[in-house]
Design a protein around this motif. Structure first.
Motif, PDB file in Angstrom:
ATOM      1  N   ASP A 217       0.823  -1.212   0.000  1.00  0.00           N
ATOM      2  CA  ASP A 217       0.000   0.000   0.000  1.00  0.00           C
ATOM      3  C   ASP A 217       0.851   1.254   0.000  1.00  0.00           C
ATOM      4  O   ASP A 217       0.697   2.140  -0.819  1.00  0.00           O
TER       5      ASP A 217
ATOM      6  N   LEU B  83       3.980   1.924  -0.656  1.00  0.00           N
ATOM      7  CA  LEU B  83       4.845   2.213  -1.807  1.00  0.00           C
ATOM      8  C   LEU B  83       4.105   2.010  -3.125  1.00  0.00           C
ATOM      9  O   LEU B  83       4.680   2.137  -4.189  1.00  0.00           O
ATOM     10  N   GLN B  84       2.839   1.690  -3.020  1.00  0.00           N
ATOM     11  CA  GLN B  84       2.016   1.445  -4.210  1.00  0.00           C
ATOM     12  C   GLN B  84       2.658   0.430  -5.141  1.00  0.00           C
ATOM     13  O   GLN B  84       2.850   0.686  -6.329  1.00  0.00           O
ATOM     14  N   ILE B  85       3.021  -0.703  -4.566  1.00  0.00           N
ATOM     15  CA  ILE B  85       3.598  -1.780  -5.380  1.00  0.00           C
ATOM     16  C   ILE B  85       2.454  -2.448  -6.128  1.00  0.00           C
ATOM     17  O   ILE B  85       1.487  -2.904  -5.509  1.00  0.00           O
TER      18      ILE B  85
ATOM     19  N   ALA C 292      -3.860   3.692  -3.030  1.00  0.00           N
ATOM     20  CA  ALA C 292      -3.784   3.201  -4.403  1.00  0.00           C
ATOM     21  C   ALA C 292      -4.918   2.213  -4.652  1.00  0.00           C
ATOM     22  O   ALA C 292      -5.719   1.946  -3.774  1.00  0.00           O
TER      23      ALA C 292
ATOM     24  N   PRO D  67       5.319   8.246   1.504  1.00  0.00           N
ATOM     25  CA  PRO D  67       4.251   8.934   0.793  1.00  0.00           C
ATOM     26  C   PRO D  67       3.179   7.940   0.385  1.00  0.00           C
ATOM     27  O   PRO D  67       3.424   7.078  -0.455  1.00  0.00           O
TER      28      PRO D  67
END
Lengths: 512, 359
Positions: A396, A398-400, B11, B7
């Motif tokens: 979440d 690091l938006q992997i 997503a 940050p």
């Protein structure tokens, strides 16, 4: 003039899935010249050479040799046309004799048997053509690397070569050996051969090359006569900057750095997180002093092969030093290994992600918890619930982009692999994180994310060593930049001085 | 410790639990255990049709007897060796010395039982010592001296049998009436819960090993070292110690197998004990779906692989195939199973039958 063009490449195009490696590259080489092919990573140098030598097939454009259009489909075909290549690593067989190596694959035969006398004779001729004298009956491995390299050249031009491509031939040679190689190159140039020289050692390029062609992003930037191109111009062209660009950016960054510099000087009496004195590894990096303070981002800038990665590996204990001292939190450390570095709160995201970084076969979760698991004793294994929680948190944060926590990391894109690697270290909450080219090979969006991540880590009091070939990134991210050239630290810039053009000047300046 | 202000914008949410459930089913179906299980089933069905007596089980003196029981009893040595071999192969290595370590273990046991009055309680610690010495030697050669595992363990494979012969004075030591030891005899020939005691041995070894590697992070480290040694070291994994540990474990398994073997024949026969068993163990591991290149491993797969091999051998003997010819059909089955597991081969077959599937 046109008649003396030996090789003429026009508008060469070559794409791979996901990247356009060559997007209209031009390149011309004359008979009897040494021509440098320059560019940073991803400029398309190696793709151009591979297309030229028949390793890859081109998508479009024209290649003419001696005025005739050519289409080599395999290295053998390219050799038959007169294009020979010698790579950085010697591609010969160590325990065969020099003569056997030179003749390998094209032995003269008599009555169906190898004619050994002819083999030795032609080998001797080839060696003499380079002005060398050595025993062709001795085993190849009994000669030095430099000599082996010459023998590789002898093998290459034994094929009536017209064009000789030398890809990073000097990387493993010392100064004296480089001189020997240059003598040979000079001799061949006088014999009318066209030589393409690929190297990231600027001094060598300026010493031996007649002309320089610069590529960037798979495109032709320009062709220049060496003596008419100042070094700083060359570097600006390789990095894709104009002098005017640089100046306008300076004003914007200067103010920000001013504050940072002030902040640092206030804390300067605090103990540094990491400090080296005359730390060195022979053949990789000359002695350097480096100080990293708490909450500071220190950049390592320089061209490819200047010693940036070598410093990063030494700091993390992946390589052992030959001399000098390393101090972490005020304690001098010896026998430095990754295990000890990790225990002291240091983390490392390497440049070659696939070799030293992620473990492709293992899942995202396993990769993320790996360093933490390794730091705990075997019987204190993280419960699965905790592992999943950690993995999900960082997926979440690091938006992997991954289908699940159990997906093999090897199936993710480069940027996401990089983030998994970052997550592995962030789990450890390190004091100092070394990022070697963290933005290499990932898309623009992911680059910006990584930059803002670095900034936020710094705000949390983490120290960062930031290695990048992109100068604008370095200038934006760092408070102090150490500049390297030819495996040597040539200076430091910080505060108001921290501007792209200052760094470029330092890279360009020749030996004092 | 994990809280880091990075940050984060929310997503696209992913549902890992749902996805991972699906993945684990696919993993089970797609690769490892399916083909050895299918092959085992084929051999059993073949037997059901042509040798119905294969499935006959009779009860004598409170214990079960029959071909199936026989498979488990005789297969125990192969299964036990395969457990150790699995972990070694998962680190990207191989251990050729297990057959010779079996011989040493049998020789040491026979020597203690015939020449001393110490009995079983001296045999076990001495056998353990043999395992630690043999495994540590292999492990150090591989991890510290960087010798190719196949060569490093070949040293002990060749010299080990010599050591065993030296211990027994180059003859077969018979554990006869005067040195009879009930506990030692029980290892290879006793019955527990109606089944041969060897079944208890291999089942407990399998369960304990399986639980240990999966409940601790040892399994993860082994797979990590096998998949990418340099990256593992850079993550702080003690790769050298992991390697030494798996070779010691393989030797430990070999020592147990050696005790079973010599208990079975009431003797230490250094010439014949454990000959070629290392190769059977490697076969079992590979058939069970663990790649020789290292990385992901499956102890269950190796167990099935070893049972498959033994079932096959027993079937051939039941059919009256002479023992010197039997390896040929065995080889054919091994090749067939390996081909079935190969992605490349399956693609070719599919293309051959014109289904045009891409993968």
């Amino acid at each position: 003039m046109a008649e003396s063009e030996l090789l003429e490449i026009r508008d060469l195009r070559k794409g791979f899935p996901g990247v356009q490696a060559l997007a209209g590259a031009d390149f011309r080489v004359r008979r009897g010249e040494v021509h440098a092919l320059m560019g940073e990573n991803g400029a398309g140098k190696s793709t151009l050479i591979k297309v030229l030598t028949g390793v890859h097939e081109r998508d479009g454009g024209e290649v003419r040799l001696d005025g005739k259009s050519i289409h080599p489909r395999a290295p053998v075909q390219a050799e038959a046309l007169g294009i020979s290549t010698v790579f950085q690593e010697v591609n010969l067989i160590p325990n065969l004799t020099v003569a056997e190596n030179i003749a390998l694959g094209r032995q003269p035969r008599r009555f169906g048997l190898v004619d050994w006398r002819a083999v030795r004779r032609s080998a001797r001729t080839a060696i003499e053509r380079l002005g060398l004298s050595l025993d062709v009956n001795r085993e190849l491995c009994s000669y030095s690397v430099a000599t082996q390299q010459m023998i590789a050249i002898a093998r290459a031009i034994d094929l009536d070569a017209k064009l000789l491509i030398l890809d990073e031939p000097t990387s493993s040679l010392d100064e004296k050996e480089v001189e020997e190689l240059f003598a040979v190159m000079d001799r061949l140039r006088n014999q009318g051969l066209g030589i393409v020289f690929v190297s990231h050692f600027l001094d060598q390029v300026y010493q031996i090359c007649d002309r320089i062609t610069v590529l960037r992003g798979g495109q032709h930037v320009g062709e220049y006569v060496t003596s008419e191109l100042p070094r700083i111009e060359l570097i600006a062209k390789m990095l894709g900057k104009e002098a005017s660009d640089v100046e306008s950016m300076e004003a914007a960054t200067a103010a920000a750095h001013h504050q940072d510099a002030a902040a640092i000087s206030n804390e300067s009496d605090e103990q540094p997180v990491l400090q080296t004195k005359q730390y060195t590894r022979r053949g990789a990096i000359q002695p350097f002093d480096l100080t990293v303070r708490k909450g500071e981002v220190v950049g390592l800038a320089g061209l490819l092969g200047s010693g940036r990665t070598e410093i990063a590996r030494l700091l993390f204990g992946l390589d052992s030093p030959t001399d000098g001292t390393l101090t972490v939190d005020g304690v001098e450390r010896s026998g430095w290994t990754p295990r000890r570095a990790i225990d002291s709160g240091i983390a490392f995201c390497p440049e070659d992600r696939k070799v030293n970084g992620v473990i492709a076969e293992l899942s995202v979760r396993e990769n993320i918890v790996l360093a933490m698991q390794a730091s705990r004793s075997l019987l204190r294994t993280l419960p699965m619930k905790k592992q999943l929680a950690l993995a999900r948190h960082y997926i979440d944060a690091l938006q992997i982009k991954t289908p699940s926590t159990e997906t093999a990391v090897g199936t993710l894109s480069g940027g996401n692999q990089q983030k998994v690697l970052l997550a592995r270290w962030l789990v450890m909450n390190p004091k100092l994180i070394i990022l070697d080219e963290p933005t290499r090979g990932i898309d623009v969006g992911a680059k910006a994310e990584i930059e803002s991540l670095v900034a936020s880590l710094r705000r949390d009091g983490m120290s960062v060593v930031f290695v990048s070939s992109e100068l604008d990134e370095v200038v934006r991210a760092c408070q102090l930049v150490v500049v390297l050239r030819d495996q040597k630290v040539v200076g430091e810039v910080s505060g108001d001085d921290l501007q792209e053009h200052r760094i470029m000047e330092m890279i360009a300046s020749s030996h004092d | 410790m994990t809280d880091h202000s990075v940050p984060s914008t929310t997503a696209e949410a992913i549902q890992p639990s749902e996805a991972s459930n699906r993945i684990s089913v696919i993993r089970l179906m797609g690769s490892r255990l399916v083909w050895p299980l299918v092959s085992l089933a084929v051999v059993l069905v073949f037997n059901a049709i042509f040798i119905p007596s294969f499935f006959a089980v009779e009860v004598r003196d409170g214990a079960f007897y029959g071909s199936l029981i026989d498979v488990l009893n005789r297969g125990s040595i192969g299964i036990i060796l395969a457990m150790g071999m699995t972990l070694v192969i998962a680190t990207g290595g191989v251990d050729l010395s297990v057959g010779s370590v079996m011989a040493i273990s049998g020789a040491v046991a026979a020597l203690i039982l015939t020449e001393t009055q110490l009995g079983m309680w001296a045999v076990l610690p001495c056998a353990l010592l043999v395992a630690v010495l043999a495994g540590a030697m292999n492990g150090v050669l591989v991890a510290y001296l960087k010798i190719q595992p196949i060569i490093a363990t070949l040293i002990l494979m060749v010299s080990g049998r010599g050591i065993a012969k030296f211990i027994t004075g180059e003859k077969i030591i018979t554990i006869g009436d005067d040195s009879y030891n009930y506990f030692f005899d029980f290892i290879g020939k006793g019955h527990l819960f109606g089944l041969p005691f060897t079944v208890t041995i291999f089942l407990s070894l399998f369960v304990v090993t399986g639980l240990f590697v999966r409940m601790t992070s040892l399994g993860l480290f082994i797979e990590s070292v096998g998949a990418n040694e340099t990256a593992s070291r850079a993550s702080g994994i003690a790769d050298k110690w992991i390697k030494i540990a798996v070779y010691i474990f393989a030797a430990f398994c070999a020592v147990i197998a050696g005790l079973i073997d010599s208990s079975n024949i009431n003797a230490a026969d250094t010439m014949n004990a454990g000959v070629f068993t290392e190769l059977d163990a490697i076969f079992a591991v590979v058939v069970g779906g663990t790649a020789l290149t290292g990385g992901r491993f499956s102890l269950t797969g190796s167990l099935i692989g070893a049972v498959l091999l033994q079932t096959l051998m027993t079937t051939l003997y039941t059919y009256g195939v002479p023992s010197d010819v039997a390896p040929v059909p065995k080889a054919i089955v091994i090749v067939a199973v390996c081909l079935l597991q190969s992605q490349v081969f399956r693609t070719h077959v599919r293309r051959l039958f014109g289904k045009g599937a891409k993968r």
